[in-house]
Scaffold this motif. Sequence first.
Motif, mmCIF file in Angstrom:
data_model
loop_
_atom_site.group_PDB
_atom_site.id
_atom_site.type_symbol
_atom_site.label_atom_id
_atom_site.label_comp_id
_atom_site.label_asym_id
_atom_site.label_seq_id
_atom_site.Cartn_x
_atom_site.Cartn_y
_atom_site.Cartn_z
ATOM 1 N N LYS A 1 0.831 -1.201 0.000
ATOM 2 C CA LYS A 1 0.000 0.000 0.000
ATOM 3 C C LYS A 1 0.871 1.258 0.000
ATOM 4 O O LYS A 1 0.446 2.320 -0.419
ATOM 5 C CB LYS A 1 -0.853 -0.040 1.279
ATOM 6 N N TYR A 2 2.087 1.101 0.515
ATOM 7 C CA TYR A 2 2.982 2.267 0.619
ATOM 8 C C TYR A 2 4.131 2.202 -0.392
ATOM 9 O O TYR A 2 5.055 2.995 -0.329
ATOM 10 C CB TYR A 2 3.554 2.362 2.038
ATOM 11 N N GLN A 3 4.061 1.259 -1.335
ATOM 12 C CA GLN A 3 5.216 1.066 -2.225
ATOM 13 C C GLN A 3 5.499 2.263 -3.124
ATOM 14 O O GLN A 3 6.636 2.469 -3.552
ATOM 15 C CB GLN A 3 5.069 -0.209 -3.059
ATOM 16 N N HIS A 4 4.445 3.075 -3.394
ATOM 17 C CA HIS A 4 4.692 4.247 -4.243
ATOM 18 C C HIS A 4 5.418 5.357 -3.481
ATOM 19 O O HIS A 4 5.753 6.379 -4.046
ATOM 20 C CB HIS A 4 3.387 4.770 -4.861
ATOM 21 N N PHE A 5 5.650 5.149 -2.169
ATOM 22 C CA PHE A 5 6.492 6.076 -1.403
ATOM 23 C C PHE A 5 7.893 5.500 -1.229
ATOM 24 O O PHE A 5 8.879 6.169 -1.463
ATOM 25 C CB PHE A 5 5.892 6.343 -0.008
#
Length: 356
Positions: A157-161
């Motif tokens: 869910k946080y991979q784009h950060f």
Amino acid sequence: MQIPKFAATPHTFHADLKKRINAYFDQKGKSMTGNFNLYLKAAVLGLSFVGLYIHLIFFTPVTTLAIGECVLLGCVISAIGFNVMHDGAHGSFSKRKWVNMMAAFSLNVLGGNSFIWNSKHNIIHHSYTNVAGVDDDIDIQPWMRMSTSQKRLKLHKYQHFYFWALYALLYILWIFLLDYNKYFTSKVGEVPLKKMKLADHFNFWFFKLLNGFLFVALPILATGFMSWLVGFLIVTTVAGLVISIVFQLAHTVEHTAFPVANIETNKMENEWAVHQVMTTANFATNNRLVSWLVGGLNFQIEHHLFPKISHVHYPALSKIIRQACADHGIVYIEYRRVHQAIASHVHFLKQMGRAS
Ligand SMILES: [Zn+2]
């Protein structure tokens, strides 16, 4: 695992493309390999690498200048990879086989391994682009989810950060971990490596030791541990980021496809050339500086269709290929600017992290 096969439909698109591209080279009377400009670029990059290395290690400048030189060295290493090593490994750098071999071997000096690269990139990635379970370039599991066929974990869910941090580590991981993993398991992901000859084993160990001496031992002896550590982390972080971003923008953006083989027949739906266009995107092809630096890797559609043709020809070939795609009703994906392609990659990662 069973490697999928491509559809045995008549290869009309590929045949038409080859006809058009051959007609272009016949008409122009040009060779499909590199030209003087490419060799000049290779010389500029090679000399920059040696000059920066010697200056940093033996004539270490003041801190601010040293940091700038380390950033530049990271960029030069990436550019050698894109312009010299990559073309050499595909046999498109020169007409002469030994020159291509030497160009491909630059990877060994820079810490990678040309034998493993050949399997991972030329054979697996170029044949089965974006096919989850085969294409090692989209296998960053469990840390990242790059295709809907891969298992989704909460952290995605946080991979784009956090992808920036992983991409920054790519070069260090490649040299010190991933190559050894492939070497000892004799596999690239699930696909077995070709059998290594004695000379391949020798090259692996000789160049890994040489790289350790050039990039770890000698700089520590010449400049001290802390100076080396800071410099090494800057060089490898810059190289890791540049290499990851350039390779990811080619295939993992919002509009590229991630085809899967038919469960019963183990066959891909489309012929190989159509598969390549559907899974690949171009970016910033009008930007001459980007094109010069990334060795035509912003013309990835052209590269994936004709990997044995030097990137110096891609701007001309792109016009022909774009027309052929339009004639066959195949979407040609292109992002006009680098930042648009990066934004699309970030959106793609966000979708992959959230989609079920
Ligand atoms: Zn390639």
